[in-house]
Write an enzyme that holds these catalytic residues in place. Structure first.
Site, mmCIF file in Angstrom:
data_model
loop_
_atom_site.group_PDB
_atom_site.id
_atom_site.type_symbol
_atom_site.label_atom_id
_atom_site.label_comp_id
_atom_site.label_asym_id
_atom_site.label_seq_id
_atom_site.Cartn_x
_atom_site.Cartn_y
_atom_site.Cartn_z
ATOM 1 N N ASP A 38 -31.148 -12.693 -25.478
ATOM 2 C CA ASP A 38 -31.446 -11.378 -26.038
ATOM 3 C C ASP A 38 -32.665 -10.833 -25.311
ATOM 4 O OD1 ASP A 38 -32.216 -9.197 -27.970
ATOM 5 O OD2 ASP A 38 -30.634 -10.117 -29.157
ATOM 6 N N ASN A 93 -21.652 -9.583 -25.731
ATOM 7 C CA ASN A 93 -21.756 -8.810 -26.963
ATOM 8 C C ASN A 93 -22.875 -7.777 -26.948
ATOM 9 O OD1 ASN A 93 -21.579 -8.350 -30.005
ATOM 10 N ND2 ASN A 93 -23.616 -9.250 -29.805
ATOM 11 N N TYR A 170 -21.601 6.169 -25.051
ATOM 12 C CA TYR A 170 -21.151 4.943 -25.717
ATOM 13 C C TYR A 170 -19.633 4.821 -25.657
ATOM 14 C CZ TYR A 170 -20.529 1.416 -29.385
ATOM 15 O OH TYR A 170 -20.174 0.300 -30.085
ATOM 16 N N LYS A 174 -17.435 1.931 -23.612
ATOM 17 C CA LYS A 174 -16.551 0.985 -24.288
ATOM 18 C C LYS A 174 -15.107 1.120 -23.810
ATOM 19 C CE LYS A 174 -19.743 -0.994 -26.745
ATOM 20 N NZ LYS A 174 -20.131 -2.393 -26.479
ATOM 21 N N THR A 205 -24.591 -2.423 -39.644
ATOM 22 C CA THR A 205 -25.618 -3.094 -38.860
ATOM 23 C C THR A 205 -26.691 -2.070 -38.487
ATOM 24 O OG1 THR A 205 -24.501 -2.625 -36.764
ATOM 25 C CG2 THR A 205 -23.923 -4.687 -37.870
#
Length: 282
Positions: A38, A93, A170, A174, A205
């Site tokens: 991360d 991810n 975004y 994707k 989230t």
């Protein structure tokens, strides 16, 4: 009873929060040795500490990496092989949804480039170096370990059907992840390297809640959710676990939707949710 990822080695990007956090804990609970990466290394280290406390029989480590930098991804894959002797699962991810991401007229080039560098180029680097590592995996038939492996790339439902709330960079990133994953799956299928995209629906989230920062934005999304609720990160982690395991050994090149039915509907009826969210492992 052996876990579903027993003896396997996994690398998870964006492991410090959300889907990455839940997947890290879940993969470890199923017997995988896990390397957590991360850009916020403190967050990843907290997850690694939980793994060490809960699952002392698996190996785990956390390192800092910026997925938009090729050198960071290569170093992370090399570290996984150094620690675990192999790489069986790569979960690309990590991603961002920038609050200034908007439509074609309002999205600035810097937001576009930042989003593409992390969401798309970062997945490309992850696939590249995972493939190179998986080709060299040692075979141990007694443990069910072979060359090849499973690469899972986080895409999104918006790559399949577009977003009601403008987020052009975004959505485009994707969609590109889907196309790239399909092509790589075909190229490397005979090597035993499987590549699949997982397409989450809207999740509760911080990433999405920070973007849906008004009642109007949240309601615009909710009307398209048949279950009447946002998903939970653990629900995506369960899908990733399936794709990581040998249970999905005949699955490659798919767009695996874990979206509560969103991509199958237009506008839903209003009403209270009928299915409660599952409890989290965190």
């Amino acid at each position: 009873m052996p876990g579903r990822l027993q003896h396997k080695a996994a690398l998870i990007t964006g492991a410090g929060s959300g889907i990455g956090l839940e997947s890290s804990l879940l993969f470890a609970s199923e017997g995988a040795n896990v390397l957590l990466i991360d850009v916020n290394v403190q967050a990843a280290e907290k997850v690694q500490k939980l793994i060490a406390e809960r699952y002392p029989n698996v190996k785990s480590a956390a390192i800092k990496a910026d997925v938009s930098k090729e050198s960071d991804i290569k170093a992370a894959v090399d570290k996984a092989v150094e620690l675990f002797g192999r790489l069986d699962v790569m979960f690309n991810n990590a991603g961002i949804m920038h609050p200034e991401d908007d439509n074609a007229l309002n999205t600035e080039e810097r937001i576009w480039d930042l989003t593409m560098n992390i969401n798309l180029k970062g997945v490309w680097w992850g696939c590249k170096y995972a493939i190179l590592a998986m080709r060299n995996n040692p075979t141990d038939a007694s443990k069910g370990l072979h060359t090849g492996g499973s690469i899972i790339n986080t895409a999104s439902f918006v790559a399949i059907m577009g977003a009601a709330t403008p987020q052009l960079a975004y959505t485009a990133s994707k969609g590109a992840v889907l196309a790239m994953t399909r092509e790589l799956a075909m190229v490397h299928a005979r090597e035993g390297i499987r590549l699949n995209s997982i397409c989450p629906g809207p999740l509760k989230t911080p990433l999405l809640m920070d973007f849906l920062n008004t009642t109007e934005k949240r309601e615009r999304r909710m009307v398209h959710l048949p279950m009447g609720r946002f998903g939970e990160a653990i629900e995506i982690a369960q899908g990733a676990l399936f794709l990581a395991s040998d249970e999905s050994s005949y699955i490659t090149g798919t767009d695996f939707a874990v979206d509560g039915g969103l991509s199958s509907c237009y506008v839903t009826a209003t009403g209270e949710p009928t299915l409660p969210p599952p409890s989290s492992l965190a």
